[in-house]
Design a protein around this motif. Structure first.
Motif, PDB file in Angstrom:
ATOM      1  N   PHE A  56       0.844  -1.191   0.000  1.00 46.74           N
ATOM      2  CA  PHE A  56       0.000   0.000   0.000  1.00 46.74           C
ATOM      3  C   PHE A  56       0.882   1.244   0.000  1.00 46.74           C
ATOM      4  O   PHE A  56       1.903   1.297   0.697  1.00 46.74           O
ATOM      5  CB  PHE A  56      -0.921   0.022   1.222  1.00 46.74           C
ATOM      6  N   ALA A  57       0.472   2.251  -0.786  1.00 46.48           N
ATOM      7  CA  ALA A  57       1.263   3.478  -0.899  1.00 46.48           C
ATOM      8  C   ALA A  57       0.343   4.688  -0.910  1.00 46.48           C
ATOM      9  O   ALA A  57      -0.842   4.599  -1.257  1.00 46.48           O
ATOM     10  CB  ALA A  57       2.119   3.455  -2.162  1.00 46.48           C
ATOM     11  N   PHE A  58       0.909   5.814  -0.523  1.00 51.49           N
ATOM     12  CA  PHE A  58       0.213   7.094  -0.597  1.00 51.49           C
ATOM     13  C   PHE A  58       0.929   7.971  -1.618  1.00 51.49           C
ATOM     14  O   PHE A  58       2.146   8.106  -1.603  1.00 51.49           O
ATOM     15  CB  PHE A  58       0.200   7.800   0.759  1.00 51.49           C
ATOM     16  N   SER A  59       0.143   8.577  -2.513  1.00 53.95           N
ATOM     17  CA  SER A  59       0.690   9.458  -3.540  1.00 53.95           C
ATOM     18  C   SER A  59      -0.017  10.806  -3.466  1.00 53.95           C
ATOM     19  O   SER A  59      -1.202  10.872  -3.108  1.00 53.95           O
ATOM     20  CB  SER A  59       0.486   8.830  -4.931  1.00 53.95           C
ATOM     21  N   ALA A  60       0.693  11.861  -3.773  1.00 54.43           N
ATOM     22  CA  ALA A  60       0.091  13.198  -3.774  1.00 54.43           C
ATOM     23  C   ALA A  60       0.723  14.031  -4.874  1.00 54.43           C
ATOM     24  O   ALA A  60       1.916  13.873  -5.185  1.00 54.43           O
ATOM     25  CB  ALA A  60       0.274  13.877  -2.425  1.00 54.43           C
ATOM     26  N   GLU A  61      -0.085  14.917  -5.450  1.00 55.62           N
ATOM     27  CA  GLU A  61       0.379  15.773  -6.549  1.00 55.62           C
ATOM     28  C   GLU A  61      -0.202  17.165  -6.376  1.00 55.62           C
ATOM     29  O   GLU A  61      -1.378  17.311  -6.041  1.00 55.62           O
ATOM     30  CB  GLU A  61      -0.078  15.168  -7.878  1.00 55.62           C
ATOM     31  N   VAL A  62       0.617  18.179  -6.568  1.00 58.18           N
ATOM     32  CA  VAL A  62       0.152  19.570  -6.532  1.00 58.18           C
ATOM     33  C   VAL A  62       0.647  20.259  -7.793  1.00 58.18           C
ATOM     34  O   VAL A  62       1.662  19.869  -8.391  1.00 58.18           O
ATOM     35  CB  VAL A  62       0.652  20.329  -5.278  1.00 58.18           C
ATOM     36  N   GLU A  86      -3.867  10.490  -3.253  1.00 59.21           N
ATOM     37  CA  GLU A  86      -4.273   9.199  -3.807  1.00 59.21           C
ATOM     38  C   GLU A  86      -3.745   8.068  -2.914  1.00 59.21           C
ATOM     39  O   GLU A  86      -2.612   8.111  -2.441  1.00 59.21           O
ATOM     40  CB  GLU A  86      -3.693   9.066  -5.220  1.00 59.21           C
ATOM     41  N   VAL A  87      -4.583   7.059  -2.691  1.00 62.02           N
ATOM     42  CA  VAL A  87      -4.177   5.840  -1.978  1.00 62.02           C
ATOM     43  C   VAL A  87      -4.122   4.707  -3.000  1.00 62.02           C
ATOM     44  O   VAL A  87      -5.089   4.482  -3.736  1.00 62.02           O
ATOM     45  CB  VAL A  87      -5.156   5.494  -0.840  1.00 62.02           C
ATOM     46  N   LYS A  88      -2.986   3.967  -3.032  1.00 58.57           N
ATOM     47  CA  LYS A  88      -2.756   2.946  -4.057  1.00 58.57           C
ATOM     48  C   LYS A  88      -2.554   1.572  -3.412  1.00 58.57           C
ATOM     49  O   LYS A  88      -1.844   1.449  -2.410  1.00 58.57           O
ATOM     50  CB  LYS A  88      -1.528   3.321  -4.897  1.00 58.57           C
ATOM     51  N   TRP A  89      -3.169   0.575  -4.034  1.00 63.27           N
ATOM     52  CA  TRP A  89      -2.994  -0.817  -3.618  1.00 63.27           C
ATOM     53  C   TRP A  89      -2.347  -1.568  -4.786  1.00 63.27           C
ATOM     54  O   TRP A  89      -2.949  -1.723  -5.842  1.00 63.27           O
ATOM     55  CB  TRP A  89      -4.339  -1.433  -3.252  1.00 63.27           C
ATOM     56  N   TYR A  90      -1.113  -2.005  -4.578  1.00 60.14           N
ATOM     57  CA  TYR A  90      -0.393  -2.734  -5.620  1.00 60.14           C
ATOM     58  C   TYR A  90      -0.763  -4.214  -5.566  1.00 60.14           C
ATOM     59  O   TYR A  90      -0.758  -4.834  -4.497  1.00 60.14           O
ATOM     60  CB  TYR A  90       1.110  -2.540  -5.454  1.00 60.14           C
TER      61      TYR A  90
END
Length: 214
Positions: A56-62, A86-90
């Motif tokens: 599981f990972a957390f991603s963010a963009e501005v 964004e929360v990502k499940w690989y």
């Protein structure tokens, strides 16, 4: 602009052979397609992704909106900002944050831009008006995609998604002018410009490139 497309076309060849054993604990990324998005306004983006737990990972963009030139693009004189956590499940069984993924992304946009429409008046039936539009947009999008971490620490990601877009906004027109709009393009995009308060499906697709720091 042609050079930019050429670079995008050959981007995958700039990366060395992938290494399936690499874990992406922390990386920085950018979305190069946002630089040439004439329909959604030009913007530059910077993002990060960090491992939360196992796969599981957390991603963010501005990012910020801008113009290449005073009269460039469909939306002119754009300004504003965008935030995308964004929360990502690989989808792997080895606890790695790379490869295929499913994610849930929230997007907030606050954007202002100039628009142009035919707005007839009694004394001027061919009148064309430039006016200002402001929108505050909230989106929730489910995405699928793939992220590859390469042995030289470069990152390449692609994604597609669908969700819901809610817009609330205002424009600089009077009620009479707004009710008289005859859009140059009667497509859904044009209607979404003149009707600043709406709910529509949100489609998302693109690529990201970046660098793995850990």
């Amino acid at each position: 602009m042609r050079k930019f497309f050429f670079i995008l076309l050959y981007t995958p060849f700039l990366f060395s052979q992938s290494n399936e054993g690499i874990d992406n604990d922390f990386c920085i990324k950018t979305n190069p397609l946002s630089l040439i998005d004439v329909y959604g306004s030009y913007s530059y983006r910077i993002g990060l992704e960090t491992k939360i737990y196992k796969n599981f990972a957390f991603s963010a963009e501005v990012g910020n909106y801008f113009n290449y030139g005073k009269n460039d693009g469909i939306r002119k004189n754009s300004k504003g900002y965008i935030i995308k956590p964004e929360v990502k499940w690989y989808l792997n069984k080895n606890g790695k944050t790379n490869g295929d993924f499913v994610s849930l992304e929230y997007t907030y946009k606050d954007i202002l831009f100039d628009w142009k429409d035919s707005i007839p008046a009694i004394n001027n039936p061919n009148r064309v008006m430039d006016y200002r539009i402001q929108k505050k947009i909230n989106c929730l999008t489910v995405k699928i995609g793939n992220l590859k971490a390469y042995s030289n620490n470069l990152i390449f990601e692609w994604f597609v998604g669908i969700g819901l877009r809610i817009s609330k906004g205002k424009d600089s027109l009077t009620d009479e002018e707004r009710n008289s709009i005859k859009a140059f393009d009667e497509s859904e995009i044009a209607n979404a410009q003149k009707n600043v308060n709406y709910i529509l499906p949100n489609l998302s697709l693109g690529i990201k490139i970046g660098y793995r720091l850990f």
